[in-house]
Design a protein around this motif. Structure first.
Motif, PDB file in Angstrom:
ATOM      1  N   THR A  64      20.994 -30.629 -73.902  1.00 60.70           N
ATOM      2  CA  THR A  64      20.606 -32.012 -73.641  1.00 60.70           C
ATOM      3  C   THR A  64      19.711 -32.046 -72.414  1.00 60.70           C
ATOM      4  O   THR A  64      19.803 -31.184 -71.532  1.00 60.70           O
ATOM      5  CB  THR A  64      21.831 -32.904 -73.403  1.00 60.70           C
ATOM      6  OG1 THR A  64      22.542 -32.432 -72.242  1.00 60.70           O
ATOM      7  CG2 THR A  64      22.766 -32.869 -74.601  1.00 60.70           C
ATOM      8  N   GLY A  65      18.841 -33.036 -72.352  1.00 59.59           N
ATOM      9  CA  GLY A  65      17.931 -33.133 -71.217  1.00 59.59           C
ATOM     10  C   GLY A  65      17.064 -34.367 -71.322  1.00 59.59           C
ATOM     11  O   GLY A  65      17.343 -35.294 -72.099  1.00 59.59           O
ATOM     12  N   ALA A  66      15.997 -34.380 -70.533  1.00 59.37           N
ATOM     13  CA  ALA A  66      15.078 -35.518 -70.499  1.00 59.37           C
ATOM     14  C   ALA A  66      13.668 -35.005 -70.264  1.00 59.37           C
ATOM     15  O   ALA A  66      13.449 -34.105 -69.445  1.00 59.37           O
ATOM     16  CB  ALA A  66      15.474 -36.505 -69.405  1.00 59.37           C
ATOM     17  N   LEU A  67      12.734 -35.567 -71.007  1.00 55.39           N
ATOM     18  CA  LEU A  67      11.308 -35.340 -70.808  1.00 55.39           C
ATOM     19  C   LEU A  67      10.702 -36.654 -70.356  1.00 55.39           C
ATOM     20  O   LEU A  67      10.581 -37.591 -71.153  1.00 55.39           O
ATOM     21  CB  LEU A  67      10.645 -34.852 -72.103  1.00 55.39           C
ATOM     22  CG  LEU A  67      11.051 -33.471 -72.601  1.00 55.39           C
ATOM     23  CD1 LEU A  67      10.431 -33.205 -73.965  1.00 55.39           C
ATOM     24  CD2 LEU A  67      10.636 -32.398 -71.608  1.00 55.39           C
ATOM     25  N   ARG A  68      10.386 -36.725 -69.066  1.00 57.44           N
ATOM     26  CA  ARG A  68       9.950 -37.979 -68.453  1.00 57.44           C
ATOM     27  C   ARG A  68      11.030 -39.039 -68.669  1.00 57.44           C
ATOM     28  O   ARG A  68      12.112 -38.897 -68.138  1.00 57.44           O
ATOM     29  CB  ARG A  68       8.584 -38.386 -68.977  1.00 57.44           C
ATOM     30  CG  ARG A  68       7.467 -37.433 -68.520  1.00 57.44           C
ATOM     31  CD  ARG A  68       6.119 -37.846 -69.057  1.00 57.44           C
ATOM     32  NE  ARG A  68       6.040 -37.632 -70.501  1.00 57.44           N
ATOM     33  CZ  ARG A  68       5.738 -36.466 -71.061  1.00 57.44           C
ATOM     34  NH1 ARG A  68       5.480 -35.418 -70.301  1.00 57.44           N
ATOM     35  NH2 ARG A  68       5.678 -36.334 -72.367  1.00 57.44           N
ATOM     36  N   LEU A  69      10.795 -40.081 -69.444  1.00 58.30           N
ATOM     37  CA  LEU A  69      11.790 -41.139 -69.630  1.00 58.30           C
ATOM     38  C   LEU A  69      12.433 -41.087 -71.011  1.00 58.30           C
ATOM     39  O   LEU A  69      13.046 -42.064 -71.445  1.00 58.30           O
ATOM     40  CB  LEU A  69      11.138 -42.519 -69.420  1.00 58.30           C
ATOM     41  CG  LEU A  69      10.552 -42.764 -68.027  1.00 58.30           C
ATOM     42  CD1 LEU A  69       9.928 -44.143 -67.951  1.00 58.30           C
ATOM     43  CD2 LEU A  69      11.632 -42.625 -66.944  1.00 58.30           C
ATOM     44  N   THR A  70      12.319 -39.966 -71.696  1.00 50.20           N
ATOM     45  CA  THR A  70      12.882 -39.800 -73.028  1.00 50.20           C
ATOM     46  C   THR A  70      14.010 -38.779 -72.992  1.00 50.20           C
ATOM     47  O   THR A  70      13.809 -37.644 -72.563  1.00 50.20           O
ATOM     48  CB  THR A  70      11.812 -39.346 -74.028  1.00 50.20           C
ATOM     49  OG1 THR A  70      10.779 -40.336 -74.104  1.00 50.20           O
ATOM     50  CG2 THR A  70      12.408 -39.149 -75.405  1.00 50.20           C
ATOM     51  N   ARG A  71      15.188 -39.195 -73.420  1.00 50.38           N
ATOM     52  CA  ARG A  71      16.311 -38.261 -73.522  1.00 50.38           C
ATOM     53  C   ARG A  71      16.250 -37.522 -74.851  1.00 50.38           C
ATOM     54  O   ARG A  71      15.758 -38.059 -75.843  1.00 50.38           O
ATOM     55  CB  ARG A  71      17.636 -39.016 -73.417  1.00 50.38           C
ATOM     56  CG  ARG A  71      17.804 -39.789 -72.135  1.00 50.38           C
ATOM     57  CD  ARG A  71      19.205 -40.321 -71.967  1.00 50.38           C
ATOM     58  NE  ARG A  71      19.628 -41.179 -73.062  1.00 50.38           N
ATOM     59  CZ  ARG A  71      20.807 -41.802 -73.114  1.00 50.38           C
ATOM     60  NH1 ARG A  71      21.675 -41.608 -72.143  1.00 50.38           N
ATOM     61  NH2 ARG A  71      21.120 -42.585 -74.131  1.00 50.38           N
ATOM     62  N   PHE A  72      16.758 -36.300 -74.859  1.00 49.49           N
ATOM     63  CA  PHE A  72      16.746 -35.528 -76.096  1.00 49.49           C
ATOM     64  C   PHE A  72      18.006 -34.693 -76.224  1.00 49.49           C
ATOM     65  O   PHE A  72      18.661 -34.349 -75.232  1.00 49.49           O
ATOM     66  CB  PHE A  72      15.505 -34.627 -76.181  1.00 49.49           C
ATOM     67  CG  PHE A  72      15.505 -33.478 -75.215  1.00 49.49           C
ATOM     68  CD1 PHE A  72      16.115 -32.266 -75.529  1.00 49.49           C
ATOM     69  CD2 PHE A  72      14.892 -33.595 -73.974  1.00 49.49           C
ATOM     70  CE1 PHE A  72      16.118 -31.206 -74.636  1.00 49.49           C
ATOM     71  CE2 PHE A  72      14.888 -32.539 -73.086  1.00 49.49           C
ATOM     72  CZ  PHE A  72      15.494 -31.347 -73.416  1.00 49.49           C
ATOM     73  N   VAL A  73      18.349 -34.410 -77.466  1.00 45.51           N
ATOM     74  CA  VAL A  73      19.414 -33.474 -77.828  1.00 45.51           C
ATOM     75  C   VAL A  73      18.792 -32.440 -78.744  1.00 45.51           C
ATOM     76  O   VAL A  73      18.185 -32.789 -79.759  1.00 45.51           O
ATOM     77  CB  VAL A  73      20.575 -34.195 -78.535  1.00 45.51           C
ATOM     78  CG1 VAL A  73      21.582 -33.186 -79.067  1.00 45.51           C
ATOM     79  CG2 VAL A  73      21.262 -35.159 -77.591  1.00 45.51           C
TER      80      VAL A  73
END
Length: 550
Positions: A482-491
């Motif tokens: 899990t993490g974040a790219l700028r203001l987008t979270r992702f799984v």
């Protein structure tokens, strides 16, 4: 001896239309623009000669390509050759095919032919593009690729089937879409897509192209109208901003409908088939065994509406020569979907990836309101432990943004003060100081944006080894990140075999505290190509390294 030569096939004559259309985009538009500008200085004979010359250039290249291009379906590979003076020969073995992407523009539909792009591992320049071939050729290539799989010696291709959800094996799988996007889904995608701001570039480019063609009086009138609105008070400025936002939204809705209208996801044996497009119908065939990652994204605009999107990471480019965006859309199997449904749909589309464990691991955070997540948590015998690596390291994430923002803001403030600016010019010999104080808004805004992005990373960066306590090999070989790219979270979910390398590094002042950074590279050409943990404890870094080396 002559059999091999007779097996070479020629493209359909409709490929001439494709060549003319592509040439016209770059040549005909430029011709009419120059003609409009210099129409008073050119005679009718000169204009006719220029038009015939442009027409000849537009037709010669497509005719030469059609006459010299051949393709062949050999016993174990697809062969392609083209070129008159500079010959190009390319082959792709059936076992190396990673994706088959076809598009059918509206002007090819009456002929029953498609543009076919066959992708192998690597960048787009390794693909074979066939501009006008029968639509049945895609099915033929899928069949040949499937037949070659038992002999393909690629250890990274082997997928262990999830026992609780076998792959669909219906006799007519293409007749039953596993997911279909409605018009309302596409509208939700367009409205909540943060990329709608890119529509401003489309509008700006269109304005730049037409301003040389339209009369100058019309352009001056438009500029005066904008200036009047900007100087007409707060209400006029608000109305102008709302008008611009509505225009960008309209452009985003139109482009989204063109891209995703009729969007469907199907299973055809062991292949995933994605169909989309309004005027140009795109059909992408992705072998499930070639999928490198499954990524669920949730942007800032979609978070309040509990929406997300799902994309696949592939080791090949699925874009044809039309645009890079085409390949991005092809690997986006769920453009927008409710977080309550995402794992139910993914379980039907990709049962091989064992995604119920993912929903169980995330059920207490991202999808706490999802009844399916709670059911999945009860269904699996082992709930993976999700380790959030940055929760207690917030100061490391925010130190650099805070210091840099304060330093730049102070420098701007000193430059806006008359006495300070004079002193700095005298002491540092820096010319140009003396800008207005309100420029401090720029570093403050950029600094806040930087800090919010880092804060989101600190809250969401983490990992879980799926089924690490299970004796089954296919469970312990997967990882959830899990993490974040700028203001987008992702799984993101991937397998150990897909991870190419791991790099651990730290700074001198962080080494004694046991704080490291980890970067794990992936062989992905169209999405997240590395797993990066900005700050984590050494113990977690060692867990990741041991998992990869086992």
């Amino acid at each position: 001896m002559n059999t091999e030569n007779t097996n070479w096939r020629r493209l359909h004559p409709a490929s001439l239309i494709i060549g003319v259309v592509e040439t016209a985009k770059g040549v005909i538009g430029l011709f009419f623009t120059l003609l409009f500008i210099a129409r008073r200085e050119l005679s009718a004979i000169t204009i006719a000669l220029i038009f015939l010359s442009v027409l000849c250039v537009a037709l010669c290249q497509p005719v030469i390509n059609w006459l010299t291009t051949r393709y062949q379906l050999g016993p174990d590979k697809l062969a392609f050759k083209s070129g008159l003076f500079f010959r190009k020969n390319r082959t792709i073995s059936y076992g190396s095919i990673h994706a088959i992407n076809s598009s059918q523009p509206i002007y090819l539909q009456p002929f029953g032919v498609v543009r076919l792009t066959v992708s192998a591992a690597g960048a787009a320049d390794t693909d074979i593009r066939l501009d006008a071939v029968p639509a049945a050729l895609q099915l033929e290539l899928e069949h040949l690729r499937a037949l070659s799989q038992p002999t393909a010696a690629d250890s990274n291709v082997t997928l262990a089937k999830a026992p609780q959800a076998p792959a669909p094996t219906t006799s007519h799988p293409s007749q039953t879409p596993l997911f279909r996007a409605s018009v309302s889904d596409i509208l939700l995608f367009a409205i909540t897509d943060i990329g709608f701001l890119a529509a401003a570039l489309v509008v700006y480019g269109f304005v730049q192209q037409v301003q040389d063609v339209l009369p100058r009086s019309m352009m001056h009138e438009a500029e005066r109208s904008v200036q009047t609105a900007l100087t007409g008070g707060l209400l006029s400025v608000i109305v102008l901003i709302l008008a611009c936002v509505m225009l960008l939204m309209a452009v985003s809705i139109v482009t989204s409908l063109l891209r995703f209208y009729g969007f469907e996801v199907r299973r055809r044996g062991d292949d995933l088939v994605v169909v989309r497009g309004l005027f140009t119908r795109h059909t992408t065939t992705i072998p499930v065994s070639r999928i490198q990652t499954v990524t669920i994204r949730q942007s800032m605009l979609r978070r309040p509406f509990h929406l997300c999107s799902v994309g696949l990471g592939l080791s090949s480019s699925t874009a044809n020569n039309e645009s890079k965006e085409s390949g991005t859309s092809a690997a986006q199997i769920l453009p927008v979907i409710s977080t309550r449904r995402v794992y139910v749909v993914l379980r039907a589309i990709l049962p091989e990836w064992g995604l119920p464990e993912v929903s169980a691991a995330l059920g207490q955070r991202w999808f706490a309101s999802s009844s399916h997540a709670q059911q999945s948590a009860r269904a699996v015998t082992y709930v993976p432990q999700l380790r959030y690596t940055g929760h207690d390291l917030l100061r490391y994430y925010l130190t650099l943004p805070v210091i840099a923002s304060l330093a730049i803001t102070v420098a701007v403030w000193l430059g806006s003060d008359t006495h300070a600016a004079v002193a700095l010019r005298t002491w540092c010999a820096v010319p140009g100081l003396g800008w207005p104080w309100w420029l401090m808004i720029v570093p403050i805004a950029l600094g806040l944006w930087w800090m919010v992005c880092r804060l989101l990373k600190a809250q969401n960066e983490g990992f879980a080894l799926l089924g690490a306590n299970d004796s089954d090999a296919h469970c312990s070989s997967r990882i959830l990140v899990t993490g974040a790219l700028r203001l987008t979270r992702f799984v993101l979910v991937t397998r150990k075999a897909r991870v190419q390398s791991i790099t651990r590094y730290t700074a001198l002042w962080r080494e004694s505290r046991g704080i490291e950074r980890v970067q794990m590279s992936l062989f992905v050409m169209n999405g997240i190509n590395e797993l990066r943990f900005m700050f984590l404890h050494r113990a977690n870094a060692e867990v990741l390294q041991q998992w990869m080396e086992q």
